[in-house]
Design an enzyme around this catalytic site. Structure first.
Site: not given
Ligand code: MCU
Length: 402
Positions: A346, A213
């Protein structure tokens, strides 16, 4: 000077160049100034220099990748500083201590690591985990825990300037957190190289990097900016990682709930303030995120994505397919893989990707077998919309790292 002396000096200079590395013998276009913005709805052509000259030879490509890195730093990442003045590493138990000096600033940090059971006399391979790992790392491969938030914070947009990267380089340094993390990981590798596998148990030539992420964006940019990483394993990095700004904007215009450049700088400090003027006009960027695989090539890269709208499945698929075209042009298509697999939460690793992941780890870190050459995505994409204006692909060749 007498003309004969001039001639002798010129021949001597030529001989010195001829015996240097191929890149040292190549005169790259001037990279000292600023690059201009463009007006381009497609992914910028990797095969043409900013000055319009085509990429024809391997030496051209070595210059073009340097230029691509500079362009990315100028437009979105912020400058990657050079190596520090000194790094002093010591090992105690499973912890490596690093004292890093930049000018009159000094910082001591500690990094916990463990070796794996694989590898030979030069130590075990290891994967650097950016804020932890959510992929299965086999026991043959060691782990190095990179606490990225301490290097550069990622709490909100006001995090710019917080962390040991900024303590060393100054609060107003333009680097976004992703660039800062790449620099900090570079210091960990300096420490591993300095101590050697006798002390750490780890082979600094067999390093992977992973993260999921936001930390997947981090893993992707660490692999992009740090050439000593042999295998980059970004997981569900989405926007700011495997997705490209242009394709994500186009998906947003179609009504998708997708992260865009406009949103990302309002959420966090991952990118430099250099990016701010472009987030509502990404067509003006002379780069996009297919430059990430371009800069990692020919090194190992296995990109894992998910079928979640916010991550941009169409955007990550287009961008990584464009990346594989670049690997293909270098004659190393299977050094990169891409698996977008949905149906799981996720950052939960899907078991159907296990064999692919194992093959990339085995090939690049353990030196066994071939990669699975994965290119998996349920997304329907029209590549011509994004790359039809690219110049003819040059015939290049790159040595593999494994
Ligand atoms: C996919 O990574 C991020 C994303 O870019 C953000 O917008 C969201 O708030 O959080 C994601 C993340 O890090 O989830 C753990």
């Amino acid at each position: 000077m007498h003309s004969l002396a001039v001639l002798i000096a010129a021949v001597a200079a030529h001989l010195r160049l001829a015996h240097a590395s191929p890149l040292a013998a190549t005169v790259c276009p001037d990279q000292s100034g600023d690059y201009a913005a463009v007006d381009n709805a497609q992914l910028p052509d990797p095969w043409v220099f900013a000055n319009g000259k085509p990429v024809v030879t391997n030496d051209d490509w070595a210059c073009r990748t340097q230029e691509m890195s500079k362009i990315m730093q100028q437009f979105e990442l912020g400058a990657l500083p050079p190596a520090p003045d000194s790094v002093t590493a010591t090992m105690s138990g499973g912890s490596m201590s690093l004292t890093i000096k930049v000018g009159s600033n000094s910082k001591t940090i500690s990094v916990s690591l463990s070796k794996g059971s694989g590898g030979g006399a030069s130590g075990s391979p290891a994967i650097i985990t950016v804020g932890g790992s959510s992929i299965p790392i086999p026991g043959t491969v060691g782990k190095i825990n990179f606490g990225n938030d301490a290097c550069a914070a990622q709490a909100n947009p006001a995090s710019h300037g917080t962390g040991w990267f900024f303590d060393l380089h100054g609060k107003t340094h333009p680097a976004g957190a992703l660039t800062a993390w790449a620099w900090c990981v570079g210091r960990i590798i300096d420490g591993l190289e300095q101590l050697g596998s006798d002390k750490t148990g780890i082979d600094p030539k067999k390093l992977g990097v992973t993260g999921c992420s936001r930390n997947g964006k981090g893993a992707f940019l660490v692999g992009t900016l740090e050439p000593r990483i042999a295998l980059t394993l970004p997981q569900e990095s989405g926007s700011g990682g495997a997705a490209s700004w242009r394709v994500s904007d186009s998906e947003k215009a179609k009504g998708k709930s997708i992260q865009t450049a406009h949103q990302i700088i309002r959420e966090n400090a991952w990118f430099s303030h250099n990016f701010d003027p472009y987030v509502n006009k990404t067509n003006e960027l002379p780069e996009d995120h297919h430059f990430l695989p371009a800069l990692i090539a020919p090194r190992g890269l296995f990109v894992m994505e998910n079928d979640i709208d916010w991550l941009g499945p169409v955007s990550t698929t287009v961008t990584m397919k464009a990346g594989r075209m670049i690997y293909d042009a270098l004659g190393v298509r299977s050094n990169m893989g891409f698996a977008l697999v949905g149906g799981h939460s996720h950052c939960a690793f899907p078991s159907s990707s296990q064999a692919d992941l194992t093959s990339y780890i085995n090939h690049f870190l353990l030196g066994t077998g071939k990669t699975s050459d994965a290119e998996i995505s349920p997304a329907n994409v029209t590549m011509a919309d994004w790359i039809s204006k690219w110049s003819a692909t040059p015939k290049l060749s790159a040595a593999t790292t494994a």
